[in-house]
Motif scaffolding. Sequence first.
Motif, PDB file in Angstrom:
ATOM      1  N   ILE A 228       1.061  16.427 -32.847  1.00 44.48           N
ATOM      2  CA  ILE A 228       0.234  15.409 -32.189  1.00 44.48           C
ATOM      3  C   ILE A 228      -1.193  15.942 -32.191  1.00 44.48           C
ATOM      4  O   ILE A 228      -1.518  16.870 -31.450  1.00 44.48           O
ATOM      5  CB  ILE A 228       0.718  15.132 -30.755  1.00 44.48           C
ATOM      6  CG1 ILE A 228       2.159  14.596 -30.781  1.00 44.48           C
ATOM      7  CG2 ILE A 228      -0.214  14.141 -30.060  1.00 44.48           C
ATOM      8  CD1 ILE A 228       2.790  14.452 -29.417  1.00 44.48           C
TER       9      ILE A 228
ATOM     10  N   ILE B 232       3.454  14.884 -20.174  1.00 41.94           N
ATOM     11  CA  ILE B 232       2.659  15.266 -21.338  1.00 41.94           C
ATOM     12  C   ILE B 232       2.457  16.776 -21.368  1.00 41.94           C
ATOM     13  O   ILE B 232       2.546  17.415 -22.422  1.00 41.94           O
ATOM     14  CB  ILE B 232       1.311  14.521 -21.324  1.00 41.94           C
ATOM     15  CG1 ILE B 232       1.537  13.031 -21.548  1.00 41.94           C
ATOM     16  CG2 ILE B 232       0.365  15.076 -22.381  1.00 41.94           C
ATOM     17  CD1 ILE B 232       0.296  12.184 -21.383  1.00 41.94           C
TER      18      ILE B 232
ATOM     19  N   TYR C 151       0.456  20.351 -30.200  1.00 33.82           N
ATOM     20  CA  TYR C 151      -0.842  19.744 -29.947  1.00 33.82           C
ATOM     21  C   TYR C 151      -1.935  20.428 -30.755  1.00 33.82           C
ATOM     22  O   TYR C 151      -2.099  21.646 -30.717  1.00 33.82           O
ATOM     23  CB  TYR C 151      -1.193  19.820 -28.461  1.00 33.82           C
ATOM     24  CG  TYR C 151      -0.336  18.932 -27.581  1.00 33.82           C
ATOM     25  CD1 TYR C 151       0.122  17.694 -28.035  1.00 33.82           C
ATOM     26  CD2 TYR C 151      -0.005  19.307 -26.286  1.00 33.82           C
ATOM     27  CE1 TYR C 151       0.888  16.871 -27.228  1.00 33.82           C
ATOM     28  CE2 TYR C 151       0.771  18.494 -25.473  1.00 33.82           C
ATOM     29  CZ  TYR C 151       1.213  17.278 -25.954  1.00 33.82           C
ATOM     30  OH  TYR C 151       1.979  16.457 -25.156  1.00 33.82           O
TER      31      TYR C 151
ATOM     32  N   ARG D 143      -1.773   7.563 -35.521  1.00 33.82           N
ATOM     33  CA  ARG D 143      -0.866   8.564 -34.930  1.00 33.82           C
ATOM     34  C   ARG D 143      -1.555   9.910 -34.694  1.00 33.82           C
ATOM     35  O   ARG D 143      -0.963  10.973 -34.812  1.00 33.82           O
ATOM     36  CB  ARG D 143       0.373   8.758 -35.809  1.00 33.82           C
ATOM     37  CG  ARG D 143       1.263   7.532 -35.860  1.00 33.82           C
ATOM     38  CD  ARG D 143       2.579   7.792 -36.568  1.00 33.82           C
ATOM     39  NE  ARG D 143       2.378   8.071 -37.985  1.00 33.82           N
ATOM     40  CZ  ARG D 143       2.509   9.277 -38.539  1.00 33.82           C
ATOM     41  NH1 ARG D 143       2.861  10.309 -37.817  1.00 33.82           N
ATOM     42  NH2 ARG D 143       2.301   9.449 -39.840  1.00 33.82           N
TER      43      ARG D 143
ATOM     44  N   ALA E 109      -4.448  15.676 -27.691  1.00 30.34           N
ATOM     45  CA  ALA E 109      -3.681  15.686 -26.450  1.00 30.34           C
ATOM     46  C   ALA E 109      -4.612  15.653 -25.237  1.00 30.34           C
ATOM     47  O   ALA E 109      -5.659  16.314 -25.212  1.00 30.34           O
ATOM     48  CB  ALA E 109      -2.790  16.917 -26.379  1.00 30.34           C
TER      49      ALA E 109
ATOM     50  N   ILE F 136       1.331   7.985 -24.751  1.00 28.30           N
ATOM     51  CA  ILE F 136       0.318   8.356 -23.763  1.00 28.30           C
ATOM     52  C   ILE F 136       0.160   7.322 -22.657  1.00 28.30           C
ATOM     53  O   ILE F 136      -0.260   7.651 -21.538  1.00 28.30           O
ATOM     54  CB  ILE F 136      -1.041   8.627 -24.454  1.00 28.30           C
ATOM     55  CG1 ILE F 136      -1.977   9.384 -23.494  1.00 28.30           C
ATOM     56  CG2 ILE F 136      -1.673   7.332 -24.955  1.00 28.30           C
ATOM     57  CD1 ILE F 136      -3.191   9.961 -24.150  1.00 28.30           C
TER      58      ILE F 136
ATOM     59  N   ASP G 130      -0.905  10.893 -28.931  1.00 32.44           N
ATOM     60  CA  ASP G 130       0.494  10.758 -28.510  1.00 32.44           C
ATOM     61  C   ASP G 130       0.857   9.280 -28.352  1.00 32.44           C
ATOM     62  O   ASP G 130       0.200   8.540 -27.604  1.00 32.44           O
ATOM     63  CB  ASP G 130       0.689  11.495 -27.179  1.00 32.44           C
ATOM     64  CG  ASP G 130       2.157  11.686 -26.822  1.00 32.44           C
ATOM     65  OD1 ASP G 130       2.973  10.831 -27.209  1.00 32.44           O
ATOM     66  OD2 ASP G 130       2.469  12.684 -26.162  1.00 32.44           O
TER      67      ASP G 130
ATOM     68  N   LYS H  20       5.620  18.488 -22.567  1.00 32.66           N
ATOM     69  CA  LYS H  20       5.800  18.410 -24.022  1.00 32.66           C
ATOM     70  C   LYS H  20       5.006  19.511 -24.719  1.00 32.66           C
ATOM     71  O   LYS H  20       5.495  20.146 -25.662  1.00 32.66           O
ATOM     72  CB  LYS H  20       5.333  17.044 -24.543  1.00 32.66           C
ATOM     73  CG  LYS H  20       6.267  15.904 -24.240  1.00 32.66           C
ATOM     74  CD  LYS H  20       5.692  14.578 -24.711  1.00 32.66           C
ATOM     75  CE  LYS H  20       5.562  14.501 -26.212  1.00 32.66           C
ATOM     76  NZ  LYS H  20       5.171  13.133 -26.652  1.00 32.66           N
TER      77      LYS H  20
END
Length: 518
Positions: free
Chosen positions: A210, A282, A293, A268, A213, A274, A271, A285
Amino acid sequence: MKKRLLPFAMALLMLFSVTNVLAETTIPVVEEPVTMSLYFVYKAGGVRPSENIMWQKVEEMTGIHWELTEVDASEASEKMNLVFASGELPDVFFNFLSMSQIAQYNKNGYFIDMTDLIAEYAPNLTRLMETSEAVRGVMTLPNGQISSLVWTNMQIEYGSDECPLLMPYINAAWLDKLGLEIPQSFEEFYDVMLAFRDKDPNENGEADEIPMAAVSLNDIISVVGAWHGFLIDNNTKAFLDGDTVIYVPTTEAFKETIKIVAQMYADRLIDQDIVTLTGNQIIAKGGEETSIYGTQFCSGNAYWGTHHSPEYAVLPIYRVYEDKEAIWTGRQYANAGSFCITKNCKTPELAMQWADLFYSEEFVNWYWMGLEGESYAYNEDGTWNWILGEGETVTDVRNYKCLQSLNLGPSMCPTDWFKINDPVESVVNADRIAVVESAPGACRLALPVMYYDDNVSKEISILTTDLNAYYSETIAKFVVGELDIDANWDEFVNTLNRMGAEDLISYLQDTYDQNHAA
């Protein structure tokens, strides 16, 4: 640098001597003990001042004893209103006053004007006011009077009032694996994010990276907005542009920002959950063993877990438009709401002398760090560490042997605080300096700190409650693609205006003009 620890009694004698020179105030403050009454709000469920070792020692040192009314923060507003309604005021309210309350109770005559007291009995605070425009500004009411002292919660090591709120981090370990450099422009940043998405920099064979973040969509919008030349106040959604208050969501600049954020989401880079996950989810993760991230926008590089901290480096502050100055989210440096002397106080000069000690070098160290040799010790290189007794944690020391954890009253953050030998805090302090140095003068608040009339404050609260609910719901739909931005933007703006956005800005502009005129 002190090379050895001194017995407590000798240390106190030395500190008394030093403080006398610095503070120009006699220690003890009075020849004969004096008792005054103090209303003290402590953190919800936290430690009371009467349980705090440092509070007790300061009373012994100064000769001023405070008859305490100790109130849990969860009950403070209700109980404080009852106190004002009764008229049975203490000599001093120590903390937890809102700026609206300060202005209102100054107007009502409950809080005295401390301007002359500060000039005569507070040399340390006077010096701070002379060196910091933020301190003087937050203390001064629109009528020119001062009814509250100040606490500062952060100060860059080299003395600037600037401090970033959100920190921009990039996964330098991923850059190294992909042979990339830290991006120096927004265009380069976007290309790097695409590479993070597509080239498996965490090397687990899965497309789980991702690139961007943050704990909320609002933080992403704040960052992209700052790069495009504006900030957005979290509560009012307003921004001070020069001397004009604007409502950000109805501007073309904001529309373009939301388009960019929506494109990032579609690509993409953000996230995909989100708008549905909580901040804690979050964070969880990002705290897993495998990094996912690529960039983080947060308060420090340990936000997602200290095991990932070494992977991240600070990003510079981007300026997308060359004709706009660099801008970034700043942290409120100076805070009002501390040490309000009431009309019932018979010895306000003694109260002011006592409070002024907490703006002197030694007392601010006691406030934030406790006593050297008891709660902390210096190292040979000038850094320092907490002293932990058997079974004692840093939280225990900060709660019971320092004053900072009670609830902030009059004080300023000491220079030595930033010399702590801590693998997390020392790195974050260095990161903050790096962010500020990447764009000197960029850190600022979306709106300056202002005193609001009580009725205006209530109207703003009513307006923002409804406006913010509609804003959050609609912006989320724009970002995830449930609403087309071009087709539905005018309706969005018109609805905000019908709900009172223009009235909100009128209140804010009038308040700014009144405060600025002072």
